[in-house]
Design a protein around this motif. Structure first.
Motif, mmCIF file in Angstrom:
data_model
loop_
_atom_site.group_PDB
_atom_site.id
_atom_site.type_symbol
_atom_site.label_atom_id
_atom_site.label_comp_id
_atom_site.label_asym_id
_atom_site.label_seq_id
_atom_site.Cartn_x
_atom_site.Cartn_y
_atom_site.Cartn_z
ATOM 1 N N THR A 1 0.808 -1.221 0.000
ATOM 2 C CA THR A 1 0.000 0.000 0.000
ATOM 3 C C THR A 1 0.839 1.268 0.000
ATOM 4 O O THR A 1 0.398 2.307 -0.491
ATOM 5 N N ASP A 2 2.039 1.214 0.532
ATOM 6 C CA ASP A 2 2.882 2.415 0.600
ATOM 7 C C ASP A 2 3.386 2.851 -0.773
ATOM 8 O O ASP A 2 3.716 4.022 -0.978
ATOM 9 N N ASN A 3 3.483 1.904 -1.706
ATOM 10 C CA ASN A 3 4.012 2.220 -3.042
ATOM 11 C C ASN A 3 3.008 1.837 -4.141
ATOM 12 O O ASN A 3 3.393 1.424 -5.239
ATOM 13 N N LEU A 4 1.747 1.971 -3.802
ATOM 14 C CA LEU A 4 0.683 1.489 -4.690
ATOM 15 C C LEU A 4 0.746 2.138 -6.077
ATOM 16 O O LEU A 4 0.753 1.443 -7.100
ATOM 17 N N THR A 5 0.812 3.453 -6.141
ATOM 18 C CA THR A 5 0.797 4.158 -7.432
ATOM 19 C C THR A 5 2.021 3.810 -8.267
ATOM 20 O O THR A 5 1.904 3.518 -9.469
ATOM 21 N N GLU A 6 3.202 3.802 -7.637
ATOM 22 C CA GLU A 6 4.437 3.515 -8.358
ATOM 23 C C GLU A 6 4.451 2.087 -8.884
ATOM 24 O O GLU A 6 4.845 1.819 -10.035
ATOM 25 N N ASN A 7 4.021 1.129 -8.046
ATOM 26 C CA ASN A 7 4.033 -0.283 -8.459
ATOM 27 C C ASN A 7 3.007 -0.554 -9.564
ATOM 28 O O ASN A 7 3.263 -1.345 -10.482
ATOM 29 N N LEU A 8 1.857 0.114 -9.464
ATOM 30 C CA LEU A 8 0.844 -0.062 -10.511
ATOM 31 C C LEU A 8 1.368 0.482 -11.842
ATOM 32 O O LEU A 8 1.184 -0.136 -12.890
ATOM 33 N N SER A 9 2.079 1.611 -11.778
ATOM 34 C CA SER A 9 2.677 2.193 -12.982
ATOM 35 C C SER A 9 3.729 1.255 -13.569
ATOM 36 O O SER A 9 3.797 1.067 -14.792
ATOM 37 N N ALA A 10 4.526 0.637 -12.713
ATOM 38 C CA ALA A 10 5.551 -0.309 -13.177
ATOM 39 C C ALA A 10 4.907 -1.544 -13.808
ATOM 40 O O ALA A 10 5.410 -2.099 -14.793
ATOM 41 N N TYR A 11 3.776 -1.974 -13.236
ATOM 42 C CA TYR A 11 3.062 -3.130 -13.776
ATOM 43 C C TYR A 11 2.531 -2.829 -15.177
ATOM 44 O O TYR A 11 2.654 -3.648 -16.099
ATOM 45 N N ILE A 12 1.937 -1.633 -15.365
ATOM 46 C CA ILE A 12 1.433 -1.227 -16.684
ATOM 47 C C ILE A 12 2.582 -1.162 -17.689
ATOM 48 O O ILE A 12 2.456 -1.608 -18.833
ATOM 49 N N LEU B 1 -5.620 8.879 -14.565
ATOM 50 C CA LEU B 1 -6.771 8.383 -13.793
ATOM 51 C C LEU B 1 -6.328 7.805 -12.456
ATOM 52 O O LEU B 1 -6.946 8.060 -11.418
ATOM 53 N N ALA B 2 -5.230 7.017 -12.488
ATOM 54 C CA ALA B 2 -4.721 6.427 -11.247
ATOM 55 C C ALA B 2 -4.296 7.519 -10.271
ATOM 56 O O ALA B 2 -4.524 7.414 -9.049
ATOM 57 N N GLY B 3 -3.698 8.590 -10.797
ATOM 58 C CA GLY B 3 -3.290 9.700 -9.951
ATOM 59 C C GLY B 3 -4.476 10.381 -9.291
ATOM 60 O O GLY B 3 -4.435 10.721 -8.101
ATOM 61 N N ARG B 4 -5.553 10.567 -10.058
ATOM 62 C CA ARG B 4 -6.769 11.185 -9.491
ATOM 63 C C ARG B 4 -7.403 10.296 -8.433
ATOM 64 O O ARG B 4 -7.882 10.772 -7.406
ATOM 65 N N LEU B 5 -7.401 8.966 -8.699
ATOM 66 C CA LEU B 5 -7.946 8.027 -7.712
ATOM 67 C C LEU B 5 -7.117 8.043 -6.424
ATOM 68 O O LEU B 5 -7.664 8.031 -5.314
ATOM 69 N N ALA B 6 -5.795 8.080 -6.583
ATOM 70 C CA ALA B 6 -4.915 8.101 -5.407
ATOM 71 C C ALA B 6 -5.129 9.377 -4.596
ATOM 72 O O ALA B 6 -5.175 9.340 -3.360
ATOM 73 N N LYS B 7 -5.300 10.499 -5.297
ATOM 74 C CA LYS B 7 -5.501 11.777 -4.621
ATOM 75 C C LYS B 7 -6.810 11.773 -3.830
ATOM 76 O O LYS B 7 -6.924 12.412 -2.770
ATOM 77 N N ALA B 8 -7.802 11.029 -4.332
ATOM 78 C CA ALA B 8 -9.106 10.932 -3.652
ATOM 79 C C ALA B 8 -9.146 9.766 -2.663
ATOM 80 O O ALA B 8 -10.218 9.440 -2.126
ATOM 81 N N ASP B 9 -7.978 9.110 -2.429
ATOM 82 C CA ASP B 9 -7.889 7.945 -1.536
ATOM 83 C C ASP B 9 -8.808 6.803 -1.980
ATOM 84 O O ASP B 9 -9.395 6.088 -1.151
ATOM 85 N N LEU B 10 -8.914 6.637 -3.302
ATOM 86 C CA LEU B 10 -9.794 5.597 -3.838
ATOM 87 C C LEU B 10 -9.046 4.522 -4.617
ATOM 88 O O LEU B 10 -9.627 3.502 -4.968
ATOM 89 N N LEU B 11 -7.764 4.729 -4.898
ATOM 90 C CA LEU B 11 -7.034 3.793 -5.753
ATOM 91 C C LEU B 11 -7.008 2.397 -5.146
ATOM 92 O O LEU B 11 -7.273 1.405 -5.839
ATOM 93 N N TYR B 12 -6.696 2.301 -3.862
ATOM 94 C CA TYR B 12 -6.634 0.976 -3.209
ATOM 95 C C TYR B 12 -8.011 0.310 -3.234
ATOM 96 O O TYR B 12 -8.128 -0.884 -3.560
ATOM 97 N N LEU B 13 -9.054 1.077 -2.928
ATOM 98 C CA LEU B 13 -10.407 0.499 -2.862
ATOM 99 C C LEU B 13 -10.865 0.000 -4.236
ATOM 100 O O LEU B 13 -11.458 -1.087 -4.341
#
Length: 614
Positions: A94-105, A124-136
Motif C-alpha cells: 500500500t505504501d508504493n501502490l501508485t508507483e508499483n501499478l505504474s511499473a506493472y502497466i 486516472l490512477a493519480g486522481r484516484l490516489a488523490k481521492a484515496d480511492l485507488l486501493y479500494l
C-alpha cells in the motif's frame, strides 16, 4: 457461463461506480471502470503462463537474443507482461501502490500498453490516489474472477460490451460520438451479409475481412462477429478499424484484445488525413461517420490528394462542401473495395439526408453521387425512423454499396422506406426516443433480400383498430373491411440508376433595344447572333433519359418562342429525392364536411360566450 451470469457479473463490475460517486461525475465512471476491467482481465489471462514467460525472457536475454517471440509462444498470446508484479502483489504494498501499478502497466507488450496510454490510465490512477480511492478500486477489481477458465473470450466480450453500453448511457450527452444503436448495427450487418451464402452456411469454413474507418468503440465490428458466430461458428472474421478519438480507440482495441483478436489491425488517427491501412482492400465494411461535421482540419491533406492523385487516390470524383465531410467517408470506403474479379466488396454506411440531394449539377456532392451511380455501386438506400441516435433526432439513411451486384440488381437501386418501423423506448437516451424491434429488422432485411417493389397496406376497421401488412409485387391489396379503410403506401421501390440523373440546361432569351428589336453580337463567334439578356436567363433540369431538345420544345418554347439553349453550359447532375418516391397524395376532405365542422365549432364558441356573459 450463462447470459444471466454475464449480465450479473457486468452489473457487479459497474457497481464500482458506488465508490466513485461524489469524487467523480457519472460521465467519468466508465473512464475508470473500463480500463480497470481490461487490466484485471489481462492479469487473469496471463497468470497461468507468467512463470514460463519470465523464464523464457531470462533464457533468451542471457543469449543476447530478442526474447519477444519466445515469450509470446510461452504465453500462447500476442502480448505478455514482464514486470515483477501481479495486481495482487501491487495491492499488497500500500505504501508504493501508485508507483508499483505504474511499473506493472509499463511491463505490458506495446500493443497492450498502448491501450492504457490512450485511456490516460496514469492520470486516472493519480486522481484516484488523490481521492484515496485507488486501493479500494483496485481491491474491488482483484476480487472479480475474470480468468479464462471462468469467463471465456466470447463471454468476456459480452460483459465488456455491456459495460460500454452502461458508460454510453451514463454519458449520453456525447454518446452518439462513439456509440451507434445496436439495432441499427444489427440491421446493417444483416444487409451486408444477406447475399453471402458461403459465409452463412452452417459448418462451412469461410474467412472474410471487415473494416470500419470510424470504429468508435468497435460496436459494428463486434456485432458483425456475433452475427457470424451465430449463423456459422466455422466462419472467421478478421477485423480492421481506425478511430480518431483516443478513448474510443482504447475501448475498441481493448474489446478486440479481450476477444482474442489481433489488435495490431486497429489503428489510431484520422482516417481522412492519415489512412493507416492505405492500400488494403476488404470484403465487408461498415461505418457511421459524424453527421454534418466540417472537415476544415483535414482540408489541406484531402484537397492535395484530390488534386494530385485524382482517381488514383480516394477523392477523385469530387469534394463535398466544407461543412459536411460524411461523403468523404463514402469515397474512402469505395477506394477500399476489393476488385470484382476477386470477389468484390459490400459496405453499409449511415448518412443523414444531405448526401441524397445537396449540391447542384457539377458540385462536389453531385459528382460523387454521379460516380457511385454511373459505376453501378449503389445497391440500396434505407430510410430509418427519426430519433434513433443518441445525439441527433434527424432523418438518417443506410446506404448499401457493392461492386458485385447480383444479376437482378444490375443497373438498379432499391429504395426502402423503413421510417415507420419503430417502437417507443421506455426511457429516452439523449435524443434517442425510438428503437427498431427484431421484427422490424427482419422485415427490412426481407424487403432488401427479395429486391422487388412492395407496398405497406394499413387496414383500419370500423372500431378504429389497425393492422399492417406488406403487399408484394403482383399480390392483391387486402379487402376493405365494412365501415373501415385500406391505405396503400410504397415501401420498396426498384428504380434504374439513370432515374436519379438530370441535365441542367441554360435557357437564354435575347436582349432587346428600346424599340423592342433583338440586339445582335458584333464581334467574334457572337457576330450576327442574338445577344443573351442575363436578366432573363433561366435554367431547367431535364431528366437524363429524355432528349433536352424534345423537352425544350415541349416545356419552354410555347411560353418563350424566342428562347434557345446555350449548350456549352449544359451540366449533368445526380440527386436522390427519396421522399418523392414514397409520397402518397391524400385528397382533402369534401368542402361540405369541412363547413359542417366549422358550423359546429362556431356554435360551441357562441354558446360558451353566452355562458360567460350571463
Amino acid at each position: 457461463m450463462s447470459q444471466s451470469k454475464t449480465t450479473s457479473l457486468s452489473s457487479m463490475i459497474w457497481q464500482v461506480a458506488d465508490l466513485l460517486r461524489g469524487d467523480f461525475k457519472p460521465a467519468e465512471y466508465g473512464r475508470i471502470i473500463l480500463p480497470f476491467t481490461v487490466l484485471r482481465r489481462l492479469d487473469a489471462v496471463l497468470a497461468p503462463t507468467r512463470d514460463k514467460v519470465l523464464k523464457a525472457k531470462a533464457q533468451w536475454d542471457a543469449k543476447g537474443i530478442d526474447p519477444t517471440p519466445f515469450m509470446h509462444k510461452a504465453a500462447g498470446l500476442q502480448f505478455v507482461n514482464i514486470s515483477d508484479f501481479t495486481l495482487q502483489s501491487v495491492l499488497g504494498d500500500t505504501d508504493n501502490l501508485t508507483e508499483n501499478l505504474s511499473a506493472y502497466i509499463a511491463g505490458f507488450s506495446p500493443s497492450a500498453r498502448d491501450i492504457f496510454e490512450h485511456f490516460r490510465f496514469a492520470e486516472l490512477a493519480g486522481r484516484l490516489a488523490k481521492a484515496d480511492l485507488l486501493y479500494l478500486v483496485l481491491e474491488k477489481f482483484v476480487s472479480f474472477n475474470l480468468s479464462p477458465t471462468e469467463v471465456d473470450n466470447h463471454q468476456m466480450g459480452l460483459i465488456f460490451e455491456e459495460l460500454i453500453r452502461k458508460f454510453s448511457e451514463a454519458s449520453n450527452e456525447t454518446a452518439g460520438e462513439h456509440f451507434t444503436p445496436r439495432e441499427v448495427i444489427r440491421l446493417m450487418v444483416n444487409l451486408i451479409f444477406a447475399e453471402d451464402d458461403d459465409i452463412l452456411s452452417p459448418g462451412k469454413p469461410a474467412v472474410r475481412t471487415i473494416y470500419d474507418p470510424t470504429a468508435g468503440t468497435g460496436g459494428m465490428l463486434s456485432v458483425a462477429e456475433d452475427f457470424l458466430r451465430e449463423h456459422n461458428p466455422k466462419a472467421r472474421l478478421t477485423m480492421f478499424g481506425q478511430e480518431l478519438n483516443p478513448e474510443s480507440y482504447a475501448i475498441c482495441k481493448a474489446d478486440m484484445l479481450i476477444k482474442g483478436q489481433d489488435v495490431t489491425k486497429i489503428k489510431p488517427g484520422n482516417t481522412l488525413s492519415d489512412d493507416e491501412l492505405a492500400g488494403m482492400k476488404f470484403d465487408y465494411m461498415l461505418s457511421n461517420p459524424p453527421f454534418g461535421v466540417e472537415w476544415k482540419k483535414v482540408q489541406k491533406e484531402v484537397k492535395a490528394e484530390h488534386e494530385k492523385l485524382g482517381y488514383d487516390g480516394r477523392f477523385g470524383p469530387g469534394l463535398p462542401r466544407i461543412s459536411d465531410g460524411s461523403m468523404l467517408f463514402l469515397l474512402h470506403l469505395v477506394s477500399k473495395m476489393r476488385p470484382a474479379k476477386d470477389g468484390g466488396s459490400k459496405f453499409g454506411i449511415v448518412l443523414n439526408g444531405s448526401p441524397l440531394f445537396t449540391g447542384a449539377a457539377s458540385s462536389g456532392e453531385s459528382e460523387i453521387r454521379r460516380y457511385v451511380l454511373e459505376q453501378d455501386l449503389v445497391e440500396a438506400i434505407i430510410a430509418l425512423p427519426t430519433d434513433m441516435f443518441f445525439n441527433t433526432g434527424i432523418a438518417t439513411y443506410i446506404w448499401v454499396l457493392t461492386n458485385n451486384k447480383p444479376k437482378n440488381r444490375k443497373g438498379k437501386v432499391q429504395l426502402i422506406d423503413a421510417s415507420s418501423f419503430w417502437q417507443k423506448m421506455r426511457k429516452s437516451l439523449g435524443s434517442k426516443r425510438k428503437e427498431m424491434s427484431e421484427e422490424d429488422i427482419t422485415l427490412v432485411t426481407q424487403l432488401f433480400s427479395r429486391a422487388q417493389d412492395a407496398h405497406l397496406a394499413t387496414v383500419t376497421k370500423a372500431d378504429a383498430t389497425e393492422t399492417r401488412t406488406v403487399v408484394w409485387q403482383g399480390e392483391r391489396t387486402p379487402k376493405t373491411p365494412k365501415g373501415g379503410t385500406v391505405k396503400l403506401a410504397p415501401l420498396s421501390r426498384i428504380l434504374p440508376n439513370e432515374t436519379f440523373g438530370y441535365q441542367t440546361i441554360t435557357v437564354e432569351r435575347p436582349k432587346r433595344d428600346a424599340k423592342g428589336k433583338v440586339m445582335l453580337g458584333q464581334k467574334g463567334k457572337a457576330k450576327g447572333k442574338p445577344v443573351p439578356d442575363s436578366s432573363l436567363r433561366d435554367t431547367e433540369n431535364v431528366p437524363l433519359n429524355e432528349d433536352i431538345h424534345t423537352y425544350f420544345k415541349r416545356e419552354v418554347l410555347p411560353h418563350a418562342p424566342d428562347a434557345w439553349i446555350d449548350e456549352d453550359k449544359t451540366k449533368i447532375g445526380y440527386e436522390i429525392p427519396f421522399n418523392r418516391y414514397f409520397y402518397v397524395f391524400e385528397p382533402p376532405r369534401p368542402l361540405a364536411e369541412i363547413d359542417a365542422d366549422l358550423k359546429e365549432v362556431t356554435s360551441e364558441i357562441i354558446a360558451m360566450l353566452k355562458e360567460l356573459s350571463a
